[in-house]
Motif scaffolding. Structure first.
Motif, PDB file in Angstrom:
ATOM      1  N   GLY A   1       5.642  12.717  -0.542  1.00 42.34           N
ATOM      2  CA  GLY A   1       5.445  11.592  -1.447  1.00 42.34           C
ATOM      3  C   GLY A   1       5.035  11.999  -2.843  1.00 42.34           C
ATOM      4  N   ARG A   2       4.357  13.122  -2.964  1.00 38.88           N
ATOM      5  CA  ARG A   2       3.999  13.596  -4.306  1.00 38.88           C
ATOM      6  C   ARG A   2       5.254  13.880  -5.118  1.00 38.88           C
ATOM      7  NH1 ARG A   2       0.523  18.699  -2.657  1.00 38.88           N
ATOM      8  NH2 ARG A   2       2.378  18.879  -1.313  1.00 38.88           N
ATOM      9  N   GLY A   3       6.247  14.480  -4.466  1.00 40.34           N
ATOM     10  CA  GLY A   3       7.490  14.775  -5.158  1.00 40.34           C
ATOM     11  C   GLY A   3       8.228  13.516  -5.562  1.00 40.34           C
ATOM     12  N   LEU A   4       8.261  12.530  -4.657  1.00 38.14           N
ATOM     13  CA  LEU A   4       8.918  11.271  -4.989  1.00 38.14           C
ATOM     14  C   LEU A   4       8.225  10.592  -6.161  1.00 38.14           C
ATOM     15  CD1 LEU A   4      10.841   8.917  -4.619  1.00 38.14           C
ATOM     16  CD2 LEU A   4       9.475   8.157  -2.662  1.00 38.14           C
ATOM     17  N   ALA A   5       6.890  10.546  -6.134  1.00 39.39           N
ATOM     18  CA  ALA A   5       6.148   9.935  -7.239  1.00 39.39           C
ATOM     19  C   ALA A   5       6.432  10.662  -8.552  1.00 39.39           C
ATOM     20  CB  ALA A   5       4.650   9.950  -6.933  1.00 39.39           C
ATOM     21  N   ALA A   6       6.483  11.991  -8.497  1.00 38.85           N
ATOM     22  CA  ALA A   6       6.753  12.765  -9.701  1.00 38.85           C
ATOM     23  C   ALA A   6       8.152  12.484 -10.234  1.00 38.85           C
ATOM     24  CB  ALA A   6       6.598  14.260  -9.400  1.00 38.85           C
ATOM     25  N   ALA A   7       9.139  12.430  -9.327  1.00 35.64           N
ATOM     26  CA  ALA A   7      10.515  12.167  -9.751  1.00 35.64           C
ATOM     27  C   ALA A   7      10.625  10.801 -10.428  1.00 35.64           C
ATOM     28  CB  ALA A   7      11.456  12.246  -8.551  1.00 35.64           C
TER      29      ALA A   7
ATOM     30  N   ALA B   1       4.046   8.266  -1.626  1.00 30.43           N
ATOM     31  CA  ALA B   1       4.419   8.072  -3.031  1.00 30.43           C
ATOM     32  C   ALA B   1       3.725   6.850  -3.616  1.00 30.43           C
ATOM     33  CB  ALA B   1       5.939   7.933  -3.148  1.00 30.43           C
ATOM     34  N   GLU B   2       3.716   5.771  -2.856  1.00 27.19           N
ATOM     35  CA  GLU B   2       3.060   4.556  -3.337  1.00 27.19           C
ATOM     36  C   GLU B   2       1.573   4.802  -3.559  1.00 27.19           C
ATOM     37  OE1 GLU B   2       2.420  -0.103  -1.946  1.00 27.19           O
ATOM     38  OE2 GLU B   2       4.015   1.099  -1.055  1.00 27.19           O
ATOM     39  N   SER B   3       0.936   5.508  -2.620  1.00 29.29           N
ATOM     40  CA  SER B   3      -0.480   5.822  -2.757  1.00 29.29           C
ATOM     41  C   SER B   3      -0.733   6.721  -3.963  1.00 29.29           C
ATOM     42  CB  SER B   3      -0.979   6.506  -1.478  1.00 29.29           C
ATOM     43  OG  SER B   3      -2.322   6.900  -1.604  1.00 29.29           O
ATOM     44  N   THR B   4       0.147   7.695  -4.175  1.00 28.45           N
ATOM     45  CA  THR B   4      -0.003   8.604  -5.310  1.00 28.45           C
ATOM     46  C   THR B   4       0.108   7.860  -6.631  1.00 28.45           C
ATOM     47  OG1 THR B   4       0.905  10.455  -4.040  1.00 28.45           O
ATOM     48  CG2 THR B   4       0.957  10.648  -6.446  1.00 28.45           C
ATOM     49  N   ILE B   5       1.100   6.982  -6.707  1.00 24.54           N
ATOM     50  CA  ILE B   5       1.293   6.217  -7.946  1.00 24.54           C
ATOM     51  C   ILE B   5       0.108   5.309  -8.218  1.00 24.54           C
ATOM     52  CG2 ILE B   5       2.708   4.425  -9.046  1.00 24.54           C
ATOM     53  CD1 ILE B   5       5.121   5.719  -7.532  1.00 24.54           C
ATOM     54  N   ARG B   6      -0.382   4.635  -7.200  1.00 23.00           N
ATOM     55  CA  ARG B   6      -1.562   3.773  -7.377  1.00 23.00           C
ATOM     56  C   ARG B   6      -2.777   4.602  -7.783  1.00 23.00           C
ATOM     57  NH1 ARG B   6      -0.652  -1.371  -5.558  1.00 23.00           N
ATOM     58  NH2 ARG B   6       1.039  -1.677  -4.028  1.00 23.00           N
ATOM     59  N   GLY B   7      -2.906   5.778  -7.205  1.00 21.60           N
ATOM     60  CA  GLY B   7      -4.053   6.616  -7.500  1.00 21.60           C
ATOM     61  C   GLY B   7      -4.088   7.125  -8.923  1.00 21.60           C
ATOM     62  N   THR B   8      -2.927   7.310  -9.534  1.00 20.15           N
ATOM     63  CA  THR B   8      -2.913   7.823 -10.905  1.00 20.15           C
ATOM     64  C   THR B   8      -3.473   6.822 -11.907  1.00 20.15           C
ATOM     65  OG1 THR B   8      -0.625   7.072 -11.225  1.00 20.15           O
ATOM     66  CG2 THR B   8      -0.944   9.344 -10.485  1.00 20.15           C
TER      67      THR B   8
END
Length: 328
Positions: free
Chosen positions: A182-188, A310-317
Motif C-alpha cells: 500500500g505504501r507503493g500505491l499511495a506513492a504512485a 494505501a488508504e491508511s497511508t494517505i490519511r496518515g500523511t
C-alpha cells in the motif's frame, strides 16, 4: 475506498492491476484478482492456440463476473503468433479490457476500439506513452527501470518516470515496476498515477501457477538478486540472478552475440523453472521489488490489503501538514 480516473473509467473497485505475465497470467489468478476488486489479466500467448485462449477466458468467467482483461504482447519475431486470430478470440469472448505490450499496437487498437474494448498499452518511456495516447489507447501502463522483464533502454526509475508521465499525458496511466504494498500505491497516486500494475508481487500468491519453491525463493530474495541481461544488444531484460543469467552476461560482455546465448535464454527453459521449481534451469523474470515481498497470501487478500494500506497511508500523511503558529 480509493477513487481514481482508472477505477472510474475501467469499472474496477481498486486501482490495482495484475499485469500480463508469460506462463503466469492464467484464469485462476486473474479471476481471483478481479473478484477482489482489482483488474486481473490473462496472458493470451501463454495459451498455445486462440481456441485455448477462449477456453481459458471461459474458465475465468466461471470464477468471476467482474471486469477482466487479456494481455496481448506483440513481438517482431520471424515466427509470429497468429495475432489476428488471438485478437478475434478476445473479441468473441466478450472481453472489454485489453493490455497490449511490445511493438506498435496501432492495428490491434483500431480493431479493439471498433468493438468497444478499452486498451491499456504498456510503455517504458514518456515518448512511447505519448505515441500510444496519439493512436487512441484509453490508458497506459508506464514501466520504471525497477520492473521485471524489459525496462527499455533509458534506465529511468519510477520516482522520476511517474511524475514525468503525469506532466505529459492527458489519459490516465498506471505505474508499473517496484510495487508490492500500500505504501507503493499511495506513492504512485501522489506522483500522478491513477493506479499500479504489479507482476512479481502477484507471482507470490496462492493462485499463482508457479512452483512453490520459486515463490519461496522470491520471498527470501533481496532487491539485489536480479540481473540485467542483453544490455549489449540494447534489448535489456531484468531476470533473476542465477548461474544462467550470469553466464549470459559473461558471454555478451566478451563480445558474444545473441546466437551465442540463444540456447541459454530459450523460453522453454524458463518455463521449466516455473513448472519444476529449479531456479537454475533457465532465465526467468523477476523485479527488484522482490526485496519487499515477505509472504504468499491469496491474490484476493493481497488486493484488499494493499488497498487498505494505501488508504491508511494517505490519511496518515495529513498529520504532516500543520498550520503555522502566529507570531506576536
Amino acid at each position: 475506498m480509493l477513487k481514481t480516473r482508472f477505477t472510474e473509467e475501467f469499472g474496477v473497485e481498486h486501482p490495482i492491476v495484475q499485469g500480463g505475465m508469460m506462463w503466469v497470467g492464467r484464469a485462476e489468478l486473474a479471476a481471483a484478482v478481479s473478484e477482489a476488486g482489482g483488474l486481473g489479466i490473462i496472458t493470451a500467448l501463454t495459451q498455445p492456440t486462440p481456441e485455448d485462449l477462449v477456453k481459458e477466458i471461459a474458465k475465468a468467467r466461471e470464477l468471476t463476473d467482474k471486469p477482466l482483461g487479456v494481455n496481448l504482447t506483440l513481438t517482431l519475431s520471424i515466427n509470429q503468433p497468429p495475432y489476428a486470430e488471438y485478437r478475434q478470440a478476445i473479441i468473441d469472448s466478450g472481453i472489454t479490457i485489453v493490455e497490449t505490450a511490445g511493438s506498435d499496437p496501432t492495428v490491434h487498437v483500431e480493431h479493439f476500439k471498433e468493438h468497444g474494448i478499452k486498451v491499456i498499452h504498456k510503455c517504458t518511456s514518456v515518448r512511447h506513452a505519448l505515441k500510444a495516447q496519439r493512436i487512441g489507447v484509453d490508458a497506459v501502463s508506464i514501466d520504471g527501470f525497477e520492473c521485471a522483464g524489459h525496462p527499455g533502454e533509458d534506465d529511468v526509475p519510477g520516482l522520476v518516470l511517474i511524475p514525468a508521465a503525469a506532466d505529459a499525458l492527458t489519459i490516465p496511466f498506471i505505474a508499473s515496476g517496484g510495487f508490492a504494498d500500500g505504501r507503493g500505491l499511495a506513492a504512485a497516486l501522489s506522483l500522478g498515477a491513477a493506479g499500479i500494475n504489479m507482476g512479481t508481487r502477484f507471482m507470490c500468491t496462492t493462485e499463482s501457477p508457479i512452483h512453490e519453491k520459486i515463490k519461496e525463493q522470491i520471498v527470501e530474495a533481496s532487491e539485489l538478486d536480479t540481473q540485467l541481461i542483453f544490455r549489449q544488444l540494447r534489448n535489456t531484460m531484468r531476470a533473476a540472478k542465477n548461474s544462467v543469467s550470469e553466464e549470459v552476461v559473461e558471454i555478451l560482455g566478451k563480445g558474444g552475440r545473441f546466437k551465442d546465448v540463444q540456447e541459454l535464454v530459450a523460453g522453454t527453459r524458463g518455463r521449466k523453472v516455473y513448472e519444476n521449481g529449479d531456479s537454475e534451469a533457465g532465465i526467468w523474470t523477476v523485479g527488484m521489488v522482490q526485496g519487499l515481498i515477505k509472504d504468499i497470501p491469496s491474490a484476493g487478500e493481497l488486493v484488499t490489503r494493499i488497498a487498505a494500506e494505501a488508504e491508511s497511508t494517505i490519511r496518515g500523511t495529513s498529520d504532516l501538514v500543520v498550520d503555522p503558529v502566529p507570531v506576536g
